[in-house]
Design a protein around this motif. Sequence first.
Motif, PDB file in Angstrom:
ATOM      1  N   GLY A  19      35.186  52.199  48.551  1.00  0.00           N
ATOM      2  CA  GLY A  19      35.781  50.844  48.571  1.00  0.00           C
ATOM      3  C   GLY A  19      35.149  49.936  47.536  1.00  0.00           C
ATOM      4  O   GLY A  19      35.827  49.105  46.883  1.00  0.00           O
ATOM      5  N   LEU A  20      33.821  50.110  47.368  1.00  0.00           N
ATOM      6  CA  LEU A  20      33.127  49.290  46.384  1.00  0.00           C
ATOM      7  C   LEU A  20      33.616  49.600  44.970  1.00  0.00           C
ATOM      8  O   LEU A  20      33.761  48.715  44.109  1.00  0.00           O
ATOM      9  CB  LEU A  20      31.607  49.520  46.511  1.00  0.00           C
ATOM     10  N   GLY A  21      33.913  50.816  44.667  1.00  0.00           N
ATOM     11  CA  GLY A  21      34.405  51.189  43.338  1.00  0.00           C
ATOM     12  C   GLY A  21      35.767  50.545  43.044  1.00  0.00           C
ATOM     13  O   GLY A  21      36.035  50.074  41.929  1.00  0.00           O
ATOM     14  N   ILE A  22      36.630  50.569  44.090  1.00  0.00           N
ATOM     15  CA  ILE A  22      37.966  49.948  43.891  1.00  0.00           C
ATOM     16  C   ILE A  22      37.827  48.447  43.611  1.00  0.00           C
ATOM     17  O   ILE A  22      38.520  47.871  42.755  1.00  0.00           O
ATOM     18  CB  ILE A  22      38.842  50.214  45.119  1.00  0.00           C
ATOM     19  N   ALA A  23      36.883  47.809  44.370  1.00  0.00           N
ATOM     20  CA  ALA A  23      36.683  46.361  44.175  1.00  0.00           C
ATOM     21  C   ALA A  23      36.174  46.055  42.774  1.00  0.00           C
ATOM     22  O   ALA A  23      36.561  45.054  42.136  1.00  0.00           O
ATOM     23  CB  ALA A  23      35.719  45.829  45.229  1.00  0.00           C
ATOM     24  N   LEU A  24      35.323  46.895  42.234  1.00  0.00           N
ATOM     25  CA  LEU A  24      34.795  46.674  40.875  1.00  0.00           C
ATOM     26  C   LEU A  24      35.903  46.801  39.836  1.00  0.00           C
ATOM     27  O   LEU A  24      35.984  46.003  38.874  1.00  0.00           O
ATOM     28  CB  LEU A  24      33.655  47.665  40.611  1.00  0.00           C
ATOM     29  N   LEU A  25      36.748  47.772  40.025  1.00  0.00           N
ATOM     30  CA  LEU A  25      37.835  47.939  39.054  1.00  0.00           C
ATOM     31  C   LEU A  25      38.803  46.727  39.095  1.00  0.00           C
ATOM     32  O   LEU A  25      39.319  46.258  38.066  1.00  0.00           O
ATOM     33  CB  LEU A  25      38.602  49.238  39.344  1.00  0.00           C
ATOM     34  N   ALA A  26      39.005  46.236  40.337  1.00  0.00           N
ATOM     35  CA  ALA A  26      39.897  45.050  40.472  1.00  0.00           C
ATOM     36  C   ALA A  26      39.296  43.821  39.800  1.00  0.00           C
ATOM     37  O   ALA A  26      40.013  43.007  39.149  1.00  0.00           O
ATOM     38  CB  ALA A  26      40.145  44.778  41.960  1.00  0.00           C
ATOM     39  N   SER A  27      37.953  43.666  39.902  1.00  0.00           N
ATOM     40  CA  SER A  27      37.319  42.493  39.262  1.00  0.00           C
ATOM     41  C   SER A  27      37.383  42.579  37.755  1.00  0.00           C
ATOM     42  O   SER A  27      37.569  41.562  37.051  1.00  0.00           O
ATOM     43  CB  SER A  27      35.860  42.390  39.728  1.00  0.00           C
ATOM     44  N   ILE A  28      37.285  43.791  37.188  1.00  0.00           N
ATOM     45  CA  ILE A  28      37.410  43.948  35.719  1.00  0.00           C
ATOM     46  C   ILE A  28      38.825  43.588  35.277  1.00  0.00           C
ATOM     47  O   ILE A  28      39.060  42.899  34.251  1.00  0.00           O
ATOM     48  CB  ILE A  28      37.020  45.398  35.319  1.00  0.00           C
ATOM     49  N   GLY A  29      39.810  44.008  36.075  1.00  0.00           N
ATOM     50  CA  GLY A  29      41.212  43.674  35.722  1.00  0.00           C
ATOM     51  C   GLY A  29      41.460  42.178  35.790  1.00  0.00           C
ATOM     52  O   GLY A  29      42.215  41.605  34.971  1.00  0.00           O
ATOM     53  N   ALA A  30      40.812  41.532  36.781  1.00  0.00           N
ATOM     54  CA  ALA A  30      41.004  40.082  36.905  1.00  0.00           C
ATOM     55  C   ALA A  30      40.406  39.367  35.702  1.00  0.00           C
ATOM     56  O   ALA A  30      40.984  38.380  35.182  1.00  0.00           O
ATOM     57  CB  ALA A  30      40.369  39.579  38.192  1.00  0.00           C
ATOM     58  N   VAL A  31      39.256  39.756  35.191  1.00  0.00           N
ATOM     59  CA  VAL A  31      38.634  39.133  34.023  1.00  0.00           C
ATOM     60  C   VAL A  31      39.521  39.302  32.802  1.00  0.00           C
ATOM     61  O   VAL A  31      39.732  38.383  31.979  1.00  0.00           O
ATOM     62  CB  VAL A  31      37.235  39.709  33.775  1.00  0.00           C
ATOM     63  N   TRP A  32      40.101  40.449  32.601  1.00  0.00           N
ATOM     64  CA  TRP A  32      41.005  40.674  31.464  1.00  0.00           C
ATOM     65  C   TRP A  32      42.244  39.795  31.572  1.00  0.00           C
ATOM     66  O   TRP A  32      42.711  39.220  30.595  1.00  0.00           O
ATOM     67  CB  TRP A  32      41.391  42.145  31.399  1.00  0.00           C
ATOM     68  N   PHE A  33      42.752  39.722  32.833  1.00  0.00           N
ATOM     69  CA  PHE A  33      43.982  38.955  33.014  1.00  0.00           C
ATOM     70  C   PHE A  33      43.747  37.472  32.745  1.00  0.00           C
ATOM     71  O   PHE A  33      44.578  36.769  32.165  1.00  0.00           O
ATOM     72  CB  PHE A  33      44.526  39.156  34.441  1.00  0.00           C
ATOM     73  N   VAL A  34      42.617  36.935  33.137  1.00  0.00           N
ATOM     74  CA  VAL A  34      42.348  35.499  32.988  1.00  0.00           C
ATOM     75  C   VAL A  34      41.945  35.178  31.546  1.00  0.00           C
ATOM     76  O   VAL A  34      42.416  34.208  30.951  1.00  0.00           O
ATOM     77  CB  VAL A  34      41.237  35.052  33.974  1.00  0.00           C
ATOM     78  N   SER A  35      41.061  35.963  30.920  1.00  0.00           N
ATOM     79  CA  SER A  35      40.487  35.605  29.619  1.00  0.00           C
ATOM     80  C   SER A  35      41.297  36.165  28.457  1.00  0.00           C
ATOM     81  O   SER A  35      41.302  35.583  27.369  1.00  0.00           O
ATOM     82  CB  SER A  35      39.046  36.077  29.518  1.00  0.00           C
ATOM     83  N   GLN A  36      41.940  37.252  28.599  1.00  0.00           N
ATOM     84  CA  GLN A  36      42.649  37.977  27.551  1.00  0.00           C
ATOM     85  C   GLN A  36      41.718  38.244  26.375  1.00  0.00           C
ATOM     86  O   GLN A  36      42.188  38.406  25.230  1.00  0.00           O
ATOM     87  CB  GLN A  36      43.876  37.185  27.086  1.00  0.00           C
ATOM     88  N   LEU A  37      40.377  38.295  26.659  1.00  0.00           N
ATOM     89  CA  LEU A  37      39.409  38.546  25.586  1.00  0.00           C
ATOM     90  C   LEU A  37      38.821  39.946  25.793  1.00  0.00           C
ATOM     91  O   LEU A  37      38.147  40.211  26.773  1.00  0.00           O
ATOM     92  CB  LEU A  37      38.274  37.503  25.624  1.00  0.00           C
ATOM     93  N   PRO A  38      39.099  40.873  24.826  1.00  0.00           N
ATOM     94  CA  PRO A  38      38.613  42.242  25.004  1.00  0.00           C
ATOM     95  C   PRO A  38      37.074  42.336  25.034  1.00  0.00           C
ATOM     96  O   PRO A  38      36.525  43.086  25.810  1.00  0.00           O
ATOM     97  CB  PRO A  38      39.175  42.992  23.791  1.00  0.00           C
ATOM     98  N   VAL A  39      36.410  41.528  24.161  1.00  0.00           N
ATOM     99  CA  VAL A  39      34.942  41.636  24.105  1.00  0.00           C
ATOM    100  C   VAL A  39      34.342  41.218  25.421  1.00  0.00           C
ATOM    101  O   VAL A  39      33.427  41.875  25.966  1.00  0.00           O
ATOM    102  CB  VAL A  39      34.392  40.778  22.950  1.00  0.00           C
ATOM    103  N   LEU A  40      34.850  40.111  25.993  1.00  0.00           N
ATOM    104  CA  LEU A  40      34.297  39.651  27.276  1.00  0.00           C
ATOM    105  C   LEU A  40      34.555  40.642  28.397  1.00  0.00           C
ATOM    106  O   LEU A  40      33.690  40.913  29.233  1.00  0.00           O
ATOM    107  CB  LEU A  40      34.908  38.285  27.612  1.00  0.00           C
ATOM    108  N   THR A  41      35.747  41.223  28.360  1.00  0.00           N
ATOM    109  CA  THR A  41      36.083  42.187  29.436  1.00  0.00           C
ATOM    110  C   THR A  41      35.187  43.415  29.346  1.00  0.00           C
ATOM    111  O   THR A  41      34.697  43.935  30.359  1.00  0.00           O
ATOM    112  CB  THR A  41      37.563  42.604  29.344  1.00  0.00           C
TER     113      THR A  41
END
Length: 815
Positions: A19-41
Amino acid sequence: MKLVPSGQGTTKVSPIWGGLGIALLASIGAVWFVSQLPVLTIAYAAGLATLVVLAIALGRSRPVAQEDELAQPDWSVTVAAINRDDSGVAITDRANRLVCANTRYADQFGVGKAPPNIALDGPSHEALTRVAREAWRDGSSIADRVSSPDGARIWRAEAERAGRGDDYLLWRFRSLEAGDAAGELAQQVSGTFGTMLSRAGVEAALVGADGVIRAVAPGFAERASGDANATLAGQDYVSLLRTDERDRIYFSREGRRGTPHALVHVPLNNPDDQRGAAADEVPSLMLLVEHGIALGAGEDTGTANATPQLESLLGALPLGLAMTDRDGRFLFGNAPFLRAIDREEQGLPQYPSDLVVKEDKGALADAVRRFGKGSANSGDMAIRLRSVPEDPVSLGLAGVRGLGDAAVLLSLADSSEETKLKRQVAQATKMQAVGQLAGGVAHDFNNVLTAIIGYCDLMLLRHTPGDSDYDDIQQIRANSNRAASLTRQLLAFSRQQTLRPEVVQLPDVVSEVNQLLKRLVGEKIEFTVRHDRDLGPVRADPSQLEQVIINLAVNARDAIQSGGNSKGRLTMATRRVLAKDVQGMGSDILPVGDYTALIVQDTGGGIPDDVLPKIFEPFFTTKEQGKGTGLGLSTVYGIVKQSGGFIFADNVAGAGGKPSGARFTIYLPVHHGDVPAAASKDDDAPPSEWSGGGKLLLVEDEDMVRAVAERALSRAGYAVTACADGEEGLAAIANGGSFDLVVSDVVMPGMDGPAMARAIRRVAPSIPFLFMSGYAEEQLRNDIDIDNMHFIPKPFSVQQISQKVGEVLGASQDR
């Protein structure tokens, strides 16, 4: 021991990590979706990845919960390993608690207390406490002897520190009781001795009477179970072996691919046990000898090829053992067996029957043949060896198989010392019994001779020389005196004759009879006398010592002449023997002290070994019938012993080790008291004569002796009152009778002479007594402690008793 859990060093993946792994992947997707910055993601994802890796690493380095405490050991396995019959074993911890113990320990001490607090006596408890202290400190310790409170049981205690952390003490208690000798052998069989036997091709096992194994050699354990350290105690011995159709023995584990063996069965019964425990009641030592090294193991080689291994094995045992083939021929015998049959130098004969007397040959030959051709069994029989035919011994026989031809194992205990001691005791008992008989016969015979000689004297008073009856009476008297001399020899042997001891020097006594000895031995025999200096005086009867010297000289002369050689040499010598010399002899018979020795040695060829123990027996003689009474040496023996001395006889070795002559050595103790002064002429003067008659009380139970004495004393002018027993004599004085002297026999029925004398002395204290007896005066005086007592030996003549009565009355008048 420490037990490690089976999963130690691994981690389990918990469902939470998914479950923790799924949550981490979701948080990475959320950062990409909000910032649209590849380096930050990418930076965010890398940081999360780093955190996950660290979490996983930490999870792998931390093991799951495990037991840190010690797992409880399974002590049942230890109990099974230490459960032995030969010793009690126990294990204690540092808190001195009993952790486990075998069955033998529980039977002996119980399980209520642990060593050293078990039931022992005070000193043993202290010794066991010391052993525990030293074992904890040094690693091991031993107490050679501890005993129960009543002292009935004894053990050897050992303690050894054990365990991975040295947290335990291993205790061993081995019984030292006489009945536990098999336990000691078990230790040897299972130890180094058993290993040495295995290397020599001999597998040993100690088996109880029930066929159950008590101990085995390491080699036996390896052959039977595949493990040299395996304990086979408690298993059936026969179940580990098998045989083929030719009685060859194999280990069951190896089968016929293994080496065949021969079985030697040695019952461990005590040969000194008079009860004779049966073979099926004692443990046995079972020896399996490899077919290639056993005596007679090969069919083609026969039984004649004796091997050093088996001989060495049987030679190491203390019991006398020998082996025969099935035809009864000796194959070999060990040293104790040869000692037991007294053939250490000659070796074994061809057959066992050659060892026994003629009467036992058939029975022994049949027994050996029966055990050799029958089934394997054992037994014993009584035999008489030719070396000691008087003493039967027990011979053990055991049929053995697997040695090629059927064979018989013979066992015989070395009882030579015991047999020698028994023979000495029997000889002493026989000599004492014959001496008592001879003394009694001589005493009774003296009464008869007293009457015969007395009546002859009375008849000679009425017949003068030239009378037709005078010579006949003299012949009767002469033969009676000869018979009296014979009775004196009997009394001398039984040490009951009358001695007149004086302090004398042995050279003086030899000088008195020197001329007589020269005439006795003759001119053809060289007679030599030698004396030592500074000889101590001895106290003995000179006339009896002269008799001893004459008897020994005559015996030596006859020995020299009996060999058909009239020439020879007779040597007589006196020696000074000091106490230190006697101590150096190491004799069990001769007490330590100063002695003067008389040695009589001849060149007559010596005394046969079978005759030597009997030469001092009365009536034993090697001379022809009619040429010896057999009382010469027995008389010498009696005189020497009555004089407080000792006599020994042995052979003198000549050329080639054969005896060249006999030697008699007499030891007389040196007299250390004052030497009496020589008697003066006044001392030799006879006592004053008794003037006139007197009143005599004669007490004698023998009618003939009483009649002769009464007539003799009446003819001498005495008034004689004769009584037949002690009661009658006492009554004669108690009723007012007045007498000058009491003449009495010693041995009488009812009241004897001494008892009558004591009773009379209470009535008439001053009356003298004259005792008549065939026994020794010295013995009589020891038994009768009264004053004014005199003695006349039987037999006596009419003149002797009349003269003796006059002397006693004259001496009493002087008092």
